[in-house]
Scaffold this active site. Structure first.
Site, PDB file in Angstrom:
ATOM      1  N   GLY A 113      12.593   1.148   2.392  1.00  0.00           N
ATOM      2  CA  GLY A 113      13.919   0.935   1.810  1.00  0.00           C
ATOM      3  C   GLY A 113      14.226  -0.480   1.357  1.00  0.00           C
TER       4      GLY A 113
ATOM      5  CG  HIS B 207       4.524   3.570 -10.276  1.00  0.00           C
ATOM      6  ND1 HIS B 207       4.225   4.467  -9.271  1.00  0.00           N
ATOM      7  CD2 HIS B 207       3.336   3.149 -10.776  1.00  0.00           C
ATOM      8  CE1 HIS B 207       2.911   4.587  -9.193  1.00  0.00           C
ATOM      9  NE2 HIS B 207       2.355   3.803 -10.097  1.00  0.00           N
TER      10      HIS B 207
END
Ligand code: GAR
Length: 189
Positions: free
Chosen positions: A17, A111
């Site tokens: 996170g 990504h």
């Protein structure tokens, strides 16, 4: 965005996170077009969930044992909370075509590679094994194919002598934290 209402956004995570934390910080700035209203995780013990309590953001764990039911539950809560934008931040499940269609051009992903190179997992290990000169990170719209939607922004990261997957990942995540807010600004401006 001053004076305008911020767009209700959900962030989907599966793990640490750090991008979520970074987006929460960004969303609190005046220039942010998004307001993070909901965090969804497919893992009940995802470390990133700790940021929801501290920031008083609603969290929802979605059980992914059955993908169809999972997406149905996901859709339900997104509708209930009137979510209009979705940021994937280390969310390791692939969304179905029919789900994506319901949020056309409203789902983006980050990504850890310079796409279209190194879609999928273990991007830094593979880049190093192939003696690449650089890797990077990319923010892109989500379509039904893995890590393949239209690119919004990307940043190259140089691979140096004696680079390891760990050192490369560290450099990339640092860039991710700059790139994601910048890409969100680009999407809304
Ligand atoms: C990030 O490096 C992100 O780019 C990657 O997972 C990591 C999550 O870190 N996402 C993907 O590989 C998706 N294909 P975080 O949980 O600390 O944000």
């Amino acid at each position: 965005m001053t004076g305008l209402k911020k767009v209700k956004t959900a962030v989907l995570i599966s793990g640490r996170g750090s991008n979520l934390y970074n987006l929460i910080k960004f969303s609190k700035t005046k220039k942010s077009p998004i307001l993070i209203d909901l965090v969804v995780s497919d893992k009940k013990d995802a470390m990133g969930l700790k940021y929801t309590r501290k920031n008083k953001i609603k969290k929802k764990i979605i059980d992914y044992k059955n993908k169809k039911t999972a997406e149905k539950d996901l859709l339900l809560i997104l509708k209930k909370r009137k979510i209009k934008f979705i940021c994937l931040a280390g969310f390791m499940k692939i969304l179905s075509n029919s789900f994506i269609k319901k949020f056309k051009k409203k789902i983006i992903n980050i990504h850890p590679s310079f796409l279209p190179k190194y879609k999928g997992l273990n991007t830094s290990v593979r880049a190093l094994n192939n003696n690449e000169k650089f890797s990077g990170c990319t923010v892109h719209y989500v379509n039904s194919k893995l890590d393949s939607g239209k690119i919004i922004m990307q940043k190259k990261v140089k691979i140096v002598k004696n680079e390891t997957p760990i050192s490369l990942d560290k450099k990339i995540i640092k860039e991710e934290h700059k790139l994601y807010p910048a890409a969100i600004l680009k999407v809304f401006n």
